[in-house]
Scaffold this motif. Structure first.
Motif, PDB file in Angstrom:
ATOM      1  N   VAL A 195       7.915 -35.028 -18.138  1.00  0.00           N
ATOM      2  CA  VAL A 195       8.073 -34.646 -16.740  1.00  0.00           C
ATOM      3  C   VAL A 195       9.341 -33.824 -16.624  1.00  0.00           C
ATOM      4  CG1 VAL A 195       9.364 -36.738 -16.063  1.00  0.00           C
ATOM      5  CG2 VAL A 195       8.063 -35.461 -14.340  1.00  0.00           C
ATOM      6  N   CYS A 196       9.294 -32.751 -15.835  1.00  0.00           N
ATOM      7  CA  CYS A 196      10.477 -31.900 -15.698  1.00  0.00           C
ATOM      8  C   CYS A 196      10.941 -31.863 -14.243  1.00  0.00           C
ATOM      9  CB  CYS A 196      10.205 -30.486 -16.200  1.00  0.00           C
ATOM     10  SG  CYS A 196       8.882 -29.587 -15.335  1.00  0.00           S
ATOM     11  N   ALA A 197      12.235 -31.610 -14.094  1.00  0.00           N
ATOM     12  CA  ALA A 197      12.851 -31.451 -12.780  1.00  0.00           C
ATOM     13  C   ALA A 197      14.040 -30.515 -12.950  1.00  0.00           C
ATOM     14  CB  ALA A 197      13.304 -32.791 -12.209  1.00  0.00           C
ATOM     15  N   PRO A 198      14.343 -29.692 -11.943  1.00  0.00           N
ATOM     16  CA  PRO A 198      15.468 -28.765 -12.052  1.00  0.00           C
ATOM     17  C   PRO A 198      16.797 -29.446 -11.768  1.00  0.00           C
ATOM     18  CG  PRO A 198      14.397 -28.477  -9.941  1.00  0.00           C
ATOM     19  CD  PRO A 198      13.591 -29.510 -10.691  1.00  0.00           C
ATOM     20  N   CYS A 199      17.865 -28.871 -12.320  1.00  0.00           N
ATOM     21  CA  CYS A 199      19.188 -29.476 -12.172  1.00  0.00           C
ATOM     22  C   CYS A 199      19.786 -29.277 -10.786  1.00  0.00           C
ATOM     23  CB  CYS A 199      20.144 -28.887 -13.211  1.00  0.00           C
ATOM     24  SG  CYS A 199      20.532 -27.128 -12.960  1.00  0.00           S
ATOM     25  N   PRO A 214      12.579 -37.176  -5.283  1.00  0.00           N
ATOM     26  CA  PRO A 214      12.029 -38.478  -4.894  1.00  0.00           C
ATOM     27  C   PRO A 214      12.223 -39.556  -5.948  1.00  0.00           C
ATOM     28  CG  PRO A 214      10.465 -36.720  -4.399  1.00  0.00           C
ATOM     29  CD  PRO A 214      11.557 -36.104  -5.225  1.00  0.00           C
ATOM     30  N   ALA A 215      12.551 -40.748  -5.490  1.00  0.00           N
ATOM     31  CA  ALA A 215      12.700 -41.892  -6.392  1.00  0.00           C
ATOM     32  C   ALA A 215      11.358 -42.348  -6.944  1.00  0.00           C
ATOM     33  CB  ALA A 215      13.384 -43.044  -5.662  1.00  0.00           C
ATOM     34  N   ASP A 216      10.257 -41.877  -6.340  1.00  0.00           N
ATOM     35  CA  ASP A 216       8.915 -42.221  -6.823  1.00  0.00           C
ATOM     36  C   ASP A 216       8.179 -40.986  -7.330  1.00  0.00           C
ATOM     37  OD1 ASP A 216       8.568 -40.961  -4.380  1.00  0.00           O
ATOM     38  OD2 ASP A 216       7.196 -42.463  -3.560  1.00  0.00           O
ATOM     39  N   LEU A 217       8.924 -39.956  -7.714  1.00  0.00           N
ATOM     40  CA  LEU A 217       8.316 -38.705  -8.184  1.00  0.00           C
ATOM     41  C   LEU A 217       7.361 -38.950  -9.348  1.00  0.00           C
ATOM     42  CD1 LEU A 217       8.334 -35.500  -8.215  1.00  0.00           C
ATOM     43  CD2 LEU A 217      10.061 -35.715 -10.010  1.00  0.00           C
ATOM     44  N   VAL A 218       7.839 -39.625 -10.379  1.00  0.00           N
ATOM     45  CA  VAL A 218       7.058 -39.754 -11.607  1.00  0.00           C
ATOM     46  C   VAL A 218       5.819 -40.629 -11.434  1.00  0.00           C
ATOM     47  CG1 VAL A 218       7.121 -40.418 -14.040  1.00  0.00           C
ATOM     48  CG2 VAL A 218       9.083 -39.251 -13.012  1.00  0.00           C
ATOM     49  N   PRO A 219       5.914 -41.817 -10.846  1.00  0.00           N
ATOM     50  CA  PRO A 219       4.690 -42.615 -10.708  1.00  0.00           C
ATOM     51  C   PRO A 219       3.617 -41.930  -9.866  1.00  0.00           C
ATOM     52  CG  PRO A 219       6.553 -43.649  -9.559  1.00  0.00           C
ATOM     53  CD  PRO A 219       7.110 -42.567 -10.412  1.00  0.00           C
ATOM     54  N   PRO A 264       6.469 -25.960  -8.815  1.00  0.00           N
ATOM     55  CA  PRO A 264       6.012 -26.010 -10.211  1.00  0.00           C
ATOM     56  C   PRO A 264       7.015 -26.564 -11.211  1.00  0.00           C
ATOM     57  CG  PRO A 264       6.429 -23.740  -9.537  1.00  0.00           C
ATOM     58  CD  PRO A 264       6.508 -24.577  -8.302  1.00  0.00           C
ATOM     59  N   VAL A 265       8.315 -26.569 -10.861  1.00  0.00           N
ATOM     60  CA  VAL A 265       9.281 -27.139 -11.814  1.00  0.00           C
ATOM     61  C   VAL A 265       9.443 -28.642 -11.637  1.00  0.00           C
ATOM     62  CG1 VAL A 265      10.575 -25.042 -12.330  1.00  0.00           C
ATOM     63  CG2 VAL A 265      11.161 -26.379 -10.304  1.00  0.00           C
ATOM     64  N   PHE A 266       8.671 -29.229 -10.742  1.00  0.00           N
ATOM     65  CA  PHE A 266       8.543 -30.687 -10.646  1.00  0.00           C
ATOM     66  C   PHE A 266       7.133 -31.013 -11.134  1.00  0.00           C
ATOM     67  CE2 PHE A 266      11.743 -29.720  -7.468  1.00  0.00           C
ATOM     68  CZ  PHE A 266      12.666 -30.731  -7.611  1.00  0.00           C
TER      69      PHE A 266
END
Length: 201
Positions: free
Chosen positions: A98-102, A108-113, A137-139
């Motif tokens: 999983v990717c996220a920008p700096c 979100p604290a629940d982004l990944v699930p 798209p970078v999430f």
């Protein structure tokens, strides 16, 4: 397809850009509330994944102090987020990345699930966050085995993630209830305007 578990997922913080809109500074190390932007992202993403790495092409020692392994682009032409994603997938030891920008310290604290649920439900290779009509798209959460296709896309001169997505089976995951969590900081004006107290913790 089963829903990927936390331990099946490696988190990748994308910090390899040139920060052109912020005067060329290394955005991930710019301070917000006394801490680097990348530190805010790491603090939110780390509890959601089994492992974590940072893609950075400058100031590797400073990023390493945040507590994660640091990997530079495999390519030397600053090819954008997809080059960082290629590097992360090549280093990934789990089935999913999983990717996220700096520069999005309030993610979100629940982004990944939520992305994992969307990926499994859609039987897809990639799940991408969306708010309203805007895709982020970078999430994105993806299967590690998309790497060969990404490499082929980059080799052919492709640079836009939206264009690469069209080659694959992907799904959008709605985060309309947390739209403000995707605010990113690209300029010094945006940095001045944002305060953690204005966003959900």
């Amino acid at each position: 397809m089963d829903v990927p578990s936390r331990d099946d997922i490696t988190g990748l913080i994308l910090a390899g850009g040139l920060g052109r809109r912020m005067g060329g500074v290394d955005k991930g190390l710019v301070l917000l509330d006394g801490r680097p932007l990348a530190a805010h992202v790491l603090a939110r993403l780390a509890p959601q994944v089994g492992a974590l790495v940072i893609n950075a092409n400058r100031n590797g020692e400073a990023y390493a102090q945040l507590g994660a392994a640091v990997i530079p682009d495999l390519r030397d032409d600053f090819a954008g987020p997809l080059a960082g994603l290629e590097t992360g997938l090549a280093a990934c030891q789990t089935p999913y990345l999983v990717c996220a920008p700096c520069d999005s310290p309030f993610l979100p604290a629940d982004l990944v699930p939520r992305l994992a649920e969307a990926l499994a439900t859609g039987q897809a290779s990639i799940a991408v966050a969306r708010t309203g009509e805007q895709l982020h798209p970078v999430f994105a959460l993806m299967r590690r085995d998309v790497l060969p296709d990404l490499q082929a896309f980059l080799h052919a001169g492709g640079r836009r993630m939206e264009s690469w997505l069209q080659r694959l089976c992907w799904v959008a995951c709605a985060f309309d209830d947390e739209a403000e969590a995707f605010a990113n900081i690209n300029t010094t004006d945006e940095l001045r305007a944002h305060h953690p107290g204005d966003f959900p913790q």
